[in-house]
Design a protein around this motif. Sequence first.
Motif, PDB file in Angstrom:
ATOM      1  N   VAL A  45       0.874  -1.170   0.000  1.00 52.78           N
ATOM      2  CA  VAL A  45       0.000   0.000   0.000  1.00 52.78           C
ATOM      3  C   VAL A  45       0.917   1.227   0.000  1.00 52.78           C
ATOM      4  O   VAL A  45       1.876   1.295   0.777  1.00 52.78           O
ATOM      5  CB  VAL A  45      -0.937  -0.001   1.221  1.00 52.78           C
ATOM      6  CG1 VAL A  45      -1.741   1.286   1.301  1.00 52.78           C
ATOM      7  CG2 VAL A  45      -1.853  -1.214   1.186  1.00 52.78           C
ATOM      8  N   ARG A  46       0.648   2.166  -0.890  1.00 48.83           N
ATOM      9  CA  ARG A  46       1.514   3.329  -1.096  1.00 48.83           C
ATOM     10  C   ARG A  46       1.840   4.067   0.208  1.00 48.83           C
ATOM     11  O   ARG A  46       3.003   4.349   0.499  1.00 48.83           O
ATOM     12  CB  ARG A  46       0.856   4.274  -2.109  1.00 48.83           C
ATOM     13  CG  ARG A  46       1.679   5.485  -2.476  1.00 48.83           C
ATOM     14  CD  ARG A  46       1.011   6.290  -3.572  1.00 48.83           C
ATOM     15  NE  ARG A  46       1.099   5.618  -4.856  1.00 48.83           N
ATOM     16  CZ  ARG A  46       2.160   5.645  -5.665  1.00 48.83           C
ATOM     17  NH1 ARG A  46       3.225   6.320  -5.332  1.00 48.83           N
ATOM     18  NH2 ARG A  46       2.147   5.006  -6.811  1.00 48.83           N
ATOM     19  N   THR A  47       0.817   4.391   1.000  1.00 50.05           N
ATOM     20  CA  THR A  47       1.061   5.163   2.230  1.00 50.05           C
ATOM     21  C   THR A  47       1.877   4.361   3.245  1.00 50.05           C
ATOM     22  O   THR A  47       2.723   4.921   3.934  1.00 50.05           O
ATOM     23  CB  THR A  47      -0.261   5.639   2.860  1.00 50.05           C
ATOM     24  OG1 THR A  47      -1.128   4.515   3.024  1.00 50.05           O
ATOM     25  CG2 THR A  47      -0.928   6.694   2.010  1.00 50.05           C
ATOM     26  N   GLU A  48       1.649   3.058   3.307  1.00 46.40           N
ATOM     27  CA  GLU A  48       2.447   2.229   4.216  1.00 46.40           C
ATOM     28  C   GLU A  48       3.905   2.186   3.778  1.00 46.40           C
ATOM     29  O   GLU A  48       4.814   2.167   4.614  1.00 46.40           O
ATOM     30  CB  GLU A  48       1.872   0.816   4.291  1.00 46.40           C
ATOM     31  CG  GLU A  48       0.554   0.749   5.030  1.00 46.40           C
ATOM     32  CD  GLU A  48      -0.061  -0.643   5.009  1.00 46.40           C
ATOM     33  OE1 GLU A  48       0.533  -1.584   4.440  1.00 46.40           O
ATOM     34  OE2 GLU A  48      -1.164  -0.775   5.567  1.00 46.40           O
TER      35      GLU A  48
ATOM     36  N   GLN B  35       9.712   3.806   4.786  1.00 49.52           N
ATOM     37  CA  GLN B  35      10.972   4.487   4.480  1.00 49.52           C
ATOM     38  C   GLN B  35      11.365   5.392   5.644  1.00 49.52           C
ATOM     39  O   GLN B  35      12.515   5.407   6.098  1.00 49.52           O
ATOM     40  CB  GLN B  35      10.864   5.314   3.192  1.00 49.52           C
ATOM     41  CG  GLN B  35      10.331   4.592   1.973  1.00 49.52           C
ATOM     42  CD  GLN B  35      10.920   3.235   1.737  1.00 49.52           C
ATOM     43  OE1 GLN B  35      12.114   3.092   1.506  1.00 49.52           O
ATOM     44  NE2 GLN B  35      10.083   2.209   1.797  1.00 49.52           N
ATOM     45  N   ILE B  36      10.388   6.156   6.119  1.00 49.86           N
ATOM     46  CA  ILE B  36      10.650   7.109   7.198  1.00 49.86           C
ATOM     47  C   ILE B  36      10.945   6.373   8.498  1.00 49.86           C
ATOM     48  O   ILE B  36      11.856   6.748   9.247  1.00 49.86           O
ATOM     49  CB  ILE B  36       9.472   8.090   7.328  1.00 49.86           C
ATOM     50  CG1 ILE B  36       9.418   8.947   6.052  1.00 49.86           C
ATOM     51  CG2 ILE B  36       9.593   8.942   8.578  1.00 49.86           C
ATOM     52  CD1 ILE B  36       8.160   9.745   5.866  1.00 49.86           C
ATOM     53  N   ASN B  37      10.212   5.310   8.764  1.00 52.06           N
ATOM     54  CA  ASN B  37      10.441   4.548   9.986  1.00 52.06           C
ATOM     55  C   ASN B  37      11.852   3.974  10.024  1.00 52.06           C
ATOM     56  O   ASN B  37      12.493   3.954  11.078  1.00 52.06           O
ATOM     57  CB  ASN B  37       9.397   3.441  10.118  1.00 52.06           C
ATOM     58  CG  ASN B  37       9.370   2.861  11.501  1.00 52.06           C
ATOM     59  OD1 ASN B  37       9.519   3.573  12.493  1.00 52.06           O
ATOM     60  ND2 ASN B  37       9.173   1.564  11.585  1.00 52.06           N
ATOM     61  N   ARG B  38      12.365   3.509   8.878  1.00 50.11           N
ATOM     62  CA  ARG B  38      13.738   2.979   8.838  1.00 50.11           C
ATOM     63  C   ARG B  38      14.742   4.064   9.203  1.00 50.11           C
ATOM     64  O   ARG B  38      15.657   3.846   9.992  1.00 50.11           O
ATOM     65  CB  ARG B  38      14.049   2.416   7.449  1.00 50.11           C
ATOM     66  CG  ARG B  38      15.502   1.995   7.233  1.00 50.11           C
ATOM     67  CD  ARG B  38      15.969   0.819   8.102  1.00 50.11           C
ATOM     68  NE  ARG B  38      15.201  -0.362   7.894  1.00 50.11           N
ATOM     69  CZ  ARG B  38      15.519  -1.335   7.044  1.00 50.11           C
ATOM     70  NH1 ARG B  38      16.610  -1.263   6.316  1.00 50.11           N
ATOM     71  NH2 ARG B  38      14.735  -2.382   6.923  1.00 50.11           N
ATOM     72  N   ILE B  39      14.554   5.251   8.638  1.00 49.47           N
ATOM     73  CA  ILE B  39      15.465   6.356   8.949  1.00 49.47           C
ATOM     74  C   ILE B  39      15.382   6.700  10.432  1.00 49.47           C
ATOM     75  O   ILE B  39      16.402   6.867  11.102  1.00 49.47           O
ATOM     76  CB  ILE B  39      15.154   7.570   8.061  1.00 49.47           C
ATOM     77  CG1 ILE B  39      15.552   7.268   6.608  1.00 49.47           C
ATOM     78  CG2 ILE B  39      15.859   8.823   8.575  1.00 49.47           C
ATOM     79  CD1 ILE B  39      15.073   8.270   5.586  1.00 49.47           C
TER      80      ILE B  39
ATOM     81  N   GLY C  21       2.426  12.436  12.438  1.00 51.55           N
ATOM     82  CA  GLY C  21       2.402  13.644  11.606  1.00 51.55           C
ATOM     83  C   GLY C  21       2.474  13.316  10.126  1.00 51.55           C
ATOM     84  O   GLY C  21       1.829  13.967   9.296  1.00 51.55           O
ATOM     85  N   ILE C  22       3.227  12.273   9.772  1.00 57.14           N
ATOM     86  CA  ILE C  22       3.284  11.792   8.385  1.00 57.14           C
ATOM     87  C   ILE C  22       1.932  11.204   8.001  1.00 57.14           C
ATOM     88  O   ILE C  22       1.382  11.503   6.938  1.00 57.14           O
ATOM     89  CB  ILE C  22       4.417  10.753   8.208  1.00 57.14           C
ATOM     90  CG1 ILE C  22       5.788  11.413   8.330  1.00 57.14           C
ATOM     91  CG2 ILE C  22       4.278   9.991   6.904  1.00 57.14           C
ATOM     92  CD1 ILE C  22       6.148  12.353   7.187  1.00 57.14           C
TER      93      ILE C  22
ATOM     94  N   SER D 283      11.678  18.223  11.924  1.00 64.78           N
ATOM     95  CA  SER D 283      10.666  18.016  10.882  1.00 64.78           C
ATOM     96  C   SER D 283      10.155  19.369  10.399  1.00 64.78           C
ATOM     97  O   SER D 283      10.308  20.378  11.089  1.00 64.78           O
ATOM     98  CB  SER D 283       9.508  17.171  11.410  1.00 64.78           C
ATOM     99  OG  SER D 283       8.868  17.816  12.489  1.00 64.78           O
ATOM    100  N   ARG D 284       9.571  19.349   9.207  1.00 61.94           N
ATOM    101  CA  ARG D 284       8.978  20.558   8.626  1.00 61.94           C
ATOM    102  C   ARG D 284       7.554  20.229   8.207  1.00 61.94           C
ATOM    103  O   ARG D 284       7.301  19.176   7.624  1.00 61.94           O
ATOM    104  CB  ARG D 284       9.791  21.025   7.427  1.00 61.94           C
ATOM    105  CG  ARG D 284      11.125  21.611   7.847  1.00 61.94           C
ATOM    106  CD  ARG D 284      12.049  21.853   6.655  1.00 61.94           C
ATOM    107  NE  ARG D 284      13.409  22.085   7.127  1.00 61.94           N
ATOM    108  CZ  ARG D 284      14.257  21.120   7.477  1.00 61.94           C
ATOM    109  NH1 ARG D 284      13.918  19.862   7.383  1.00 61.94           N
ATOM    110  NH2 ARG D 284      15.468  21.410   7.908  1.00 61.94           N
ATOM    111  N   TYR D 285       6.671  21.161   8.501  1.00 55.20           N
ATOM    112  CA  TYR D 285       5.268  20.957   8.158  1.00 55.20           C
ATOM    113  C   TYR D 285       4.991  21.305   6.705  1.00 55.20           C
ATOM    114  O   TYR D 285       5.713  22.096   6.085  1.00 55.20           O
ATOM    115  CB  TYR D 285       4.366  21.809   9.054  1.00 55.20           C
ATOM    116  CG  TYR D 285       4.323  21.344  10.489  1.00 55.20           C
ATOM    117  CD1 TYR D 285       3.892  20.056  10.814  1.00 55.20           C
ATOM    118  CD2 TYR D 285       4.705  22.180  11.516  1.00 55.20           C
ATOM    119  CE1 TYR D 285       3.845  19.630  12.119  1.00 55.20           C
ATOM    120  CE2 TYR D 285       4.658  21.762  12.844  1.00 55.20           C
ATOM    121  CZ  TYR D 285       4.226  20.486  13.137  1.00 55.20           C
ATOM    122  OH  TYR D 285       4.173  20.059  14.439  1.00 55.20           O
ATOM    123  N   VAL D 286       3.919  20.749   6.201  1.00 50.13           N
ATOM    124  CA  VAL D 286       3.405  21.074   4.877  1.00 50.13           C
ATOM    125  C   VAL D 286       2.918  22.526   4.928  1.00 50.13           C
ATOM    126  O   VAL D 286       2.321  22.944   5.926  1.00 50.13           O
ATOM    127  CB  VAL D 286       2.222  20.132   4.525  1.00 50.13           C
ATOM    128  CG1 VAL D 286       1.518  20.551   3.260  1.00 50.13           C
ATOM    129  CG2 VAL D 286       2.700  18.698   4.437  1.00 50.13           C
TER     130      VAL D 286
END
Length: 175
Positions: free
Chosen positions: A14-17, A22-26, A43-44, A123-126
């Motif tokens: 699933v795209r969002t997962e 990717q972010i969780n690994r970092i 937040g993601i 982190s930076r917000y949208v």
Amino acid sequence: MAIARTATYTKTYVRTELIEMQINRILARSTRDRDYARRLLLGIERRWISEISVYGLDEAGTCHAELFVKVDWNRNTLHMSAGRDTVQVDAGWEDGIATEVDLALQKFEMVTRELGLSKVVHSRYVPGVDRAMANRELGFRSADPVQWRSGFYGTTMSVPELDEVTVGINLAGDG
């Protein structure tokens, strides 16, 4: 007579997962604070955060290296509205992690280890997100800008199969 055999391997996510993976690994390699990582991932998930940076700082708090990952949520929305809510990846994606993410993370870890740098995550917000509300809900506060040792240079890589994600690394220049 020798016979060559080629096998192909693909897996669908699933795209969002996949973005969250990717972010969780970092984050797993960058902070020991699991609660902070969980709040960043929230937040993601809520599409409030568009970029996460991990900085390598020396004892004086000066930055020598940055690993960043950016998510273009507008592009993601286009994919989702076009019915591309799943992504198929090949064997180059070890455990669901893009080669680009893995390579950037390896380089960043090598530099921070060699220079004895500590890591801090920002982190930076949208654009358009109510920062005060998001900070309250996520338990964050505004951070002071990072001070680089000198100018920096770097590279940014797009993840082809997940083109709304870019990852990159910046390193302090000589001087």
